[in-house]
Design a protein around this motif. Structure first.
Motif, PDB file in Angstrom:
ATOM      1  N   UNK A  32       6.884   3.249  -6.844  1.00 15.08           N
ATOM      2  CA  UNK A  32       6.616   2.639  -5.536  1.00 15.08           C
ATOM      3  C   UNK A  32       5.124   2.413  -5.340  1.00 15.08           C
ATOM      4  N   UNK A  33       4.290   3.377  -5.762  1.00 16.81           N
ATOM      5  CA  UNK A  33       2.832   3.190  -5.637  1.00 16.81           C
ATOM      6  C   UNK A  33       2.359   2.030  -6.488  1.00 16.81           C
ATOM      7  N   UNK A  34       2.900   1.895  -7.688  1.00 14.85           N
ATOM      8  CA  UNK A  34       2.513   0.770  -8.551  1.00 14.85           C
ATOM      9  C   UNK A  34       2.856  -0.559  -7.900  1.00 14.85           C
ATOM     10  N   UNK A  35       4.036  -0.661  -7.304  1.00 14.50           N
ATOM     11  CA  UNK A  35       4.431  -1.894  -6.628  1.00 14.50           C
ATOM     12  C   UNK A  35       3.616  -2.123  -5.359  1.00 14.50           C
ATOM     13  N   UNK A  36       3.275  -1.045  -4.673  1.00 14.35           N
ATOM     14  CA  UNK A  36       2.427  -1.134  -3.475  1.00 14.35           C
ATOM     15  C   UNK A  36       1.068  -1.717  -3.839  1.00 14.35           C
ATOM     16  N   UNK A  38       0.284  -3.463  -6.511  1.00  8.10           N
ATOM     17  CA  UNK A  38       0.490  -4.857  -6.926  1.00  8.10           C
ATOM     18  C   UNK A  38       0.622  -5.752  -5.691  1.00  8.10           C
ATOM     19  N   UNK A  39       1.356  -5.293  -4.699  1.00  2.45           N
ATOM     20  CA  UNK A  39       1.538  -6.053  -3.468  1.00  2.45           C
ATOM     21  C   UNK A  39       0.250  -6.244  -2.683  1.00  2.45           C
ATOM     22  N   UNK A  41      -2.413  -6.986  -4.104  1.00  3.24           N
ATOM     23  CA  UNK A  41      -3.186  -7.958  -4.863  1.00  3.24           C
ATOM     24  C   UNK A  41      -4.197  -7.323  -5.809  1.00  3.24           C
ATOM     25  N   UNK A  42      -4.035  -6.028  -6.052  1.00  2.46           N
ATOM     26  CA  UNK A  42      -4.946  -5.312  -6.959  1.00  2.46           C
ATOM     27  C   UNK A  42      -4.342  -5.321  -8.355  1.00  2.46           C
ATOM     28  N   UNK A  43      -5.109  -5.794  -9.331  1.00  2.00           N
ATOM     29  CA  UNK A  43      -4.673  -5.874 -10.723  1.00  2.00           C
ATOM     30  C   UNK A  43      -5.118  -4.607 -11.452  1.00  2.00           C
ATOM     31  N   UNK A  44      -4.188  -3.670 -11.654  1.00  2.00           N
ATOM     32  CA  UNK A  44      -4.546  -2.406 -12.295  1.00  2.00           C
ATOM     33  C   UNK A  44      -4.966  -2.592 -13.751  1.00  2.00           C
ATOM     34  N   UNK A  45      -4.405  -3.586 -14.426  1.00  2.00           N
ATOM     35  CA  UNK A  45      -4.805  -3.852 -15.812  1.00  2.00           C
ATOM     36  C   UNK A  45      -6.256  -4.305 -15.875  1.00  2.00           C
TER      37      UNK A  45
END
Length: 130
Positions: A32-36, A38-39, A41-45
């Motif tokens: 859920x945190x990863x999708x949050x 991403x939502x 607009x932060x690109x973790x890669x």
């Protein structure tokens, strides 16, 4: 503002009693945190390529009720506090109107050398807009 992530419980998520294995709730809230993020607009890669990653510093969890195979669950994520060094989130897992799990999660950022660094401005800006 709250982020909502829906998921279903699979056999692989349960123990021999058919109940969701306790550690899997941590996986559910991680997804859920990863999708949050991403939502937001932060690109973790892209952040990782710049040498910055998120890390969980602290989790305080309370298991309220069990989930079982084939349950449809909802993970809700809300920001409790945001500073340059830490984000504190409330994350809860629900089955319909029933609270099953709740956690307070503290996130920090680390450099690729494993040292604490401040959150990138793009992350703080996205979080404070919420």
């Amino acid at each position: 503002m709250m982020h909502v992530f829906n998921l279903r419980v699979y056999y692989e998520d349960t123990d021999l009693a058919g109940i969701v294995y306790y550690a899997n709730y941590l996986k559910f809230i991680e997804r859920a945190r990863s999708e949050w993020v991403r939502g937001l607009g932060v690109d973790q890669s892209a952040l990782r390529a710049q040498g910055v990653v998120f890390a969980v510093r602290r989790v305080v969890a309370d298991y309220v009720r069990p989930a079982v195979f084939d349950d449809e669950l909802q993970v809700r994520t809300q920001v409790l506090a945001a500073t340059g060094a830490r984000l504190t989130l409330a994350q809860t897992v629900w089955r319909g109107d029933a609270l099953l799990f709740e956690a307070e999660v503290q996130l920090v950022c680390l450099s690729d050398a494993g040292r604490a660094v401040r959150f990138p401005a793009v992350v703080l800006a996205a979080v404070t807009v919420m």
